[in-house]
Design a protein around this motif. Structure first.
Motif, PDB file in Angstrom:
ATOM      1  N   TYR A  40      -0.933   2.149 -13.433  1.00 22.12           N
ATOM      2  CA  TYR A  40      -0.762   1.076 -12.458  1.00 22.12           C
ATOM      3  C   TYR A  40       0.723   0.771 -12.327  1.00 22.12           C
ATOM      4  CZ  TYR A  40      -5.743  -0.427 -12.677  1.00 22.12           C
ATOM      5  OH  TYR A  40      -7.108  -0.519 -12.613  1.00 22.12           O
ATOM      6  N   LEU A  41       1.198   0.601 -11.103  1.00 22.27           N
ATOM      7  CA  LEU A  41       2.550   0.118 -10.855  1.00 22.27           C
ATOM      8  C   LEU A  41       2.456  -1.217 -10.132  1.00 22.27           C
ATOM      9  CD1 LEU A  41       5.642   0.789 -11.026  1.00 22.27           C
ATOM     10  CD2 LEU A  41       5.440   1.507  -8.625  1.00 22.27           C
ATOM     11  N   TYR A  42       2.888  -2.273 -10.806  1.00 21.39           N
ATOM     12  CA  TYR A  42       2.992  -3.590 -10.182  1.00 21.39           C
ATOM     13  C   TYR A  42       4.368  -3.644  -9.538  1.00 21.39           C
ATOM     14  CZ  TYR A  42      -0.960  -4.316 -13.307  1.00 21.39           C
ATOM     15  OH  TYR A  42      -2.174  -4.184 -13.963  1.00 21.39           O
ATOM     16  N   SER A  43       4.399  -3.496  -8.215  1.00 21.64           N
ATOM     17  CA  SER A  43       5.636  -3.097  -7.539  1.00 21.64           C
ATOM     18  C   SER A  43       6.458  -4.246  -6.973  1.00 21.64           C
ATOM     19  CB  SER A  43       5.301  -2.120  -6.406  1.00 21.64           C
ATOM     20  OG  SER A  43       4.480  -2.733  -5.429  1.00 21.64           O
ATOM     21  N   GLY A  44       5.994  -5.485  -7.123  1.00 22.29           N
ATOM     22  CA  GLY A  44       6.783  -6.607  -6.621  1.00 22.29           C
ATOM     23  C   GLY A  44       7.125  -6.447  -5.154  1.00 22.29           C
ATOM     24  N   ASP A  45       8.393  -6.693  -4.822  1.00 24.47           N
ATOM     25  CA  ASP A  45       8.856  -6.561  -3.446  1.00 24.47           C
ATOM     26  C   ASP A  45       9.579  -5.236  -3.203  1.00 24.47           C
ATOM     27  OD1 ASP A  45       7.802  -8.996  -2.889  1.00 24.47           O
ATOM     28  OD2 ASP A  45       9.681  -9.976  -2.341  1.00 24.47           O
ATOM     29  N   LEU A  46       9.429  -4.292  -4.119  1.00 21.67           N
ATOM     30  CA  LEU A  46      10.048  -2.974  -3.920  1.00 21.67           C
ATOM     31  C   LEU A  46       9.224  -2.114  -2.980  1.00 21.67           C
ATOM     32  CD1 LEU A  46      12.443  -1.142  -5.007  1.00 21.67           C
ATOM     33  CD2 LEU A  46      10.697  -0.105  -6.487  1.00 21.67           C
ATOM     34  N   ILE A  47       7.896  -2.173  -3.142  1.00 20.69           N
ATOM     35  CA  ILE A  47       7.000  -1.289  -2.391  1.00 20.69           C
ATOM     36  C   ILE A  47       5.816  -2.092  -1.874  1.00 20.69           C
ATOM     37  CG2 ILE A  47       5.455   0.713  -2.550  1.00 20.69           C
ATOM     38  CD1 ILE A  47       7.286   1.529  -5.020  1.00 20.69           C
ATOM     39  N   TYR A  48       5.625  -2.115  -0.578  1.00 22.97           N
ATOM     40  CA  TYR A  48       4.431  -2.679   0.045  1.00 22.97           C
ATOM     41  C   TYR A  48       4.413  -2.270   1.507  1.00 22.97           C
ATOM     42  CZ  TYR A  48       7.687  -6.481   1.381  1.00 22.97           C
ATOM     43  OH  TYR A  48       8.740  -7.203   1.855  1.00 22.97           O
ATOM     44  N   LYS A  49       3.314  -2.549   2.175  1.00 21.73           N
ATOM     45  CA  LYS A  49       3.228  -2.336   3.620  1.00 21.73           C
ATOM     46  C   LYS A  49       3.763  -3.581   4.307  1.00 21.73           C
ATOM     47  CE  LYS A  49      -0.686   0.855   4.250  1.00 21.73           C
ATOM     48  NZ  LYS A  49      -2.028   0.993   4.857  1.00 21.73           N
ATOM     49  N   GLY A  50       4.858  -3.445   5.011  1.00 18.41           N
ATOM     50  CA  GLY A  50       5.467  -4.592   5.662  1.00 18.41           C
ATOM     51  C   GLY A  50       6.955  -4.365   5.792  1.00 18.41           C
ATOM     52  N   LYS A  51       7.707  -5.457   5.918  1.00 18.17           N
ATOM     53  CA  LYS A  51       9.154  -5.355   6.070  1.00 18.17           C
ATOM     54  C   LYS A  51       9.821  -5.374   4.705  1.00 18.17           C
ATOM     55  CE  LYS A  51      11.664  -8.759   7.810  1.00 18.17           C
ATOM     56  NZ  LYS A  51      12.258  -9.688   8.785  1.00 18.17           N
ATOM     57  N   LEU A  52      10.376  -4.244   4.304  1.00 20.60           N
ATOM     58  CA  LEU A  52      11.114  -4.134   3.047  1.00 20.60           C
ATOM     59  C   LEU A  52      12.516  -4.675   3.286  1.00 20.60           C
ATOM     60  CD1 LEU A  52       9.985  -0.513   2.089  1.00 20.60           C
ATOM     61  CD2 LEU A  52       8.907  -2.693   1.465  1.00 20.60           C
ATOM     62  N   ILE A  68       1.227   7.658 -10.965  1.00 23.51           N
ATOM     63  CA  ILE A  68       0.707   6.392 -10.453  1.00 23.51           C
ATOM     64  C   ILE A  68      -0.625   6.633  -9.746  1.00 23.51           C
ATOM     65  CG2 ILE A  68       1.099   4.479  -8.847  1.00 23.51           C
ATOM     66  CD1 ILE A  68       4.130   4.985  -9.265  1.00 23.51           C
ATOM     67  N   LYS A  69      -1.640   5.927 -10.197  1.00 21.51           N
ATOM     68  CA  LYS A  69      -2.945   5.968  -9.526  1.00 21.51           C
ATOM     69  C   LYS A  69      -3.134   4.787  -8.582  1.00 21.51           C
ATOM     70  CE  LYS A  69      -5.539   8.467 -13.090  1.00 21.51           C
ATOM     71  NZ  LYS A  69      -6.609   8.365 -14.130  1.00 21.51           N
ATOM     72  N   LYS A  70      -2.437   3.677  -8.895  1.00 25.66           N
ATOM     73  CA  LYS A  70      -2.639   2.471  -8.100  1.00 25.66           C
ATOM     74  C   LYS A  70      -1.338   1.690  -7.998  1.00 25.66           C
ATOM     75  CE  LYS A  70      -6.285  -0.959  -7.472  1.00 25.66           C
ATOM     76  NZ  LYS A  70      -6.872  -0.186  -6.372  1.00 25.66           N
ATOM     77  N   ILE A  71      -0.974   1.313  -6.769  1.00 27.32           N
ATOM     78  CA  ILE A  71       0.159   0.421  -6.530  1.00 27.32           C
ATOM     79  C   ILE A  71      -0.389  -0.969  -6.289  1.00 27.32           C
ATOM     80  CG2 ILE A  71       2.128  -0.088  -5.047  1.00 27.32           C
ATOM     81  CD1 ILE A  71       2.106   2.915  -4.263  1.00 27.32           C
ATOM     82  N   LEU A  72       0.146  -1.941  -7.004  1.00 18.95           N
ATOM     83  CA  LEU A  72      -0.280  -3.327  -6.860  1.00 18.95           C
ATOM     84  C   LEU A  72       0.916  -4.142  -6.363  1.00 18.95           C
ATOM     85  CD1 LEU A  72      -1.916  -2.535 -10.042  1.00 18.95           C
ATOM     86  CD2 LEU A  72      -3.305  -3.864  -8.472  1.00 18.95           C
ATOM     87  N   PRO A  73       1.016  -4.343  -5.042  1.00 22.81           N
ATOM     88  CA  PRO A  73       2.194  -4.961  -4.438  1.00 22.81           C
ATOM     89  C   PRO A  73       2.116  -6.486  -4.469  1.00 22.81           C
ATOM     90  CG  PRO A  73       0.647  -4.375  -2.721  1.00 22.81           C
ATOM     91  CD  PRO A  73       0.020  -3.950  -4.029  1.00 22.81           C
ATOM     92  N   SER A  74       3.235  -7.125  -4.156  1.00 27.01           N
ATOM     93  CA  SER A  74       3.285  -8.588  -4.150  1.00 27.01           C
ATOM     94  C   SER A  74       2.965  -9.200  -2.790  1.00 27.01           C
ATOM     95  CB  SER A  74       4.674  -9.066  -4.610  1.00 27.01           C
ATOM     96  OG  SER A  74       4.835  -8.867  -5.990  1.00 27.01           O
ATOM     97  N   HIS A  75       2.788  -8.373  -1.762  1.00 21.63           N
ATOM     98  CA  HIS A  75       2.510  -8.904  -0.430  1.00 21.63           C
ATOM     99  C   HIS A  75       1.573  -7.985   0.352  1.00 21.63           C
ATOM    100  CE1 HIS A  75       5.689 -11.948  -0.735  1.00 21.63           C
ATOM    101  NE2 HIS A  75       6.457 -11.002  -1.232  1.00 21.63           N
TER     102      HIS A  75
END
Length: 258
Positions: A173-185, A209-216
């Motif tokens: 699992y990668l808890y990616s914070g504001d580094l990686i998500y769908k949206g405006k980086l 990585i099997k799962k990305i867990l983003p903050s947004h």
């Protein structure tokens, strides 16, 4: 399946030991993550702070709690005032101790940037930027032990100087914070650095990585998005535009703001 859906928070299961606590009613759609271990529970990020997240966390945390924001922007530390035991990366210790570089009025304007049905007891006039003393200062590659779960701190600056991702090797699992998500980086803040942001993507792109867990926003991320973001930054750099003020760059699953 929603375990809780009240006037502000939604709680869903990631797996039997992991929960996501979301603020879908706000335009930022923030996500916080609760990880239960055999000796400690860990809360990653605390959201906007417009309602007491601890009351929700207490329903699902099974052990003494450690709290770690991915960085100290307002939408990640808003709920820190409800917790005593929190850790901060060394590069943002100064920010959390009262020297956050953006004024309160700027933060309030972000909070109400788009229409939102806030909880009835929330008053924007009372909103403050959290300040406090962390119980531990984090460095790159520090390990957080939860008993049966081990979490690695990966320093990934660029969006913010002390931004971290948290990596759980056993679950991939990668808890990616504001580094990686769908949206405006975002790398256009005065305290952001697009070149460092690119380096941080390079730092995590080859992790298993099997799962990305983003903050947004969208929780259903394909792991291939990391390579997509890496390629985008490389193209921007090759075009000589990896400098603040270059503008918006649009891609299928995200936008990069520099």
């Amino acid at each position: 399946m929603n375990l809780i859906k009240d006037d502000w928070f939604t709680v869903e299961k990631v797996d039997n030991e992991t929960y996501v606590i979301s603020e879908y009613k706000h335009w930022e759609e923030t996500h916080c993550y609760l990880l239960n271990g055999t000796t400690n529970s860990l809360l990653i990020d605390t959201g906007l702070g417009v309602k007491n997240i601890k009351a929700v966390v207490n329903k699902f945390a099974t052990k003494p709690l450690i709290v770690i924001p991915t960085h100290t922007h307002y939408d990640h530390i808003g709920g820190l005032r409800y917790f005593d035991n929190f850790y901060i990366h060394e590069n943002e210790e100064d920010w959390i101790n009262g020297n956050f570089p953006l004024p309160l009025d700027f933060i309030k304007n972000l909070l109400i940037e788009e229409p939102c049905e806030f909880p009835l007891d929330f008053n924007i006039d009372d909103y403050e930027i959290f300040q406090g003393k962390p119980t531990k200062i984090l460095k790159d590659n520090d390990i957080i032990e939860l008993g049966n779960r081990t979490i690695q701190i990966i320093h990934t600056p660029g969006h913010a100087p002390g931004h971290i991702c948290l990596y759980e090797k056993e679950k991939e699992y990668l808890y990616s914070g504001d580094l990686i998500y769908k949206g405006k980086l975002t790398a256009f803040f005065p305290t952001s650095d697009p070149k460092t942001y690119k380096n941080s993507i390079d730092k995590v792109v080859n992790l298993p990585i099997k799962k990305i867990l983003p903050s947004h926003f969208d929780l259903d991320l394909q792991t291939s998005i990391i390579k997509e973001i890496k390629d985008a930054f490389e193209q921007i750099e090759n075009d000589g535009k990896l400098e603040q003020g270059s503008g918006l760059f649009h891609y299928q699953n995200f936008t990069i703001s520099i």
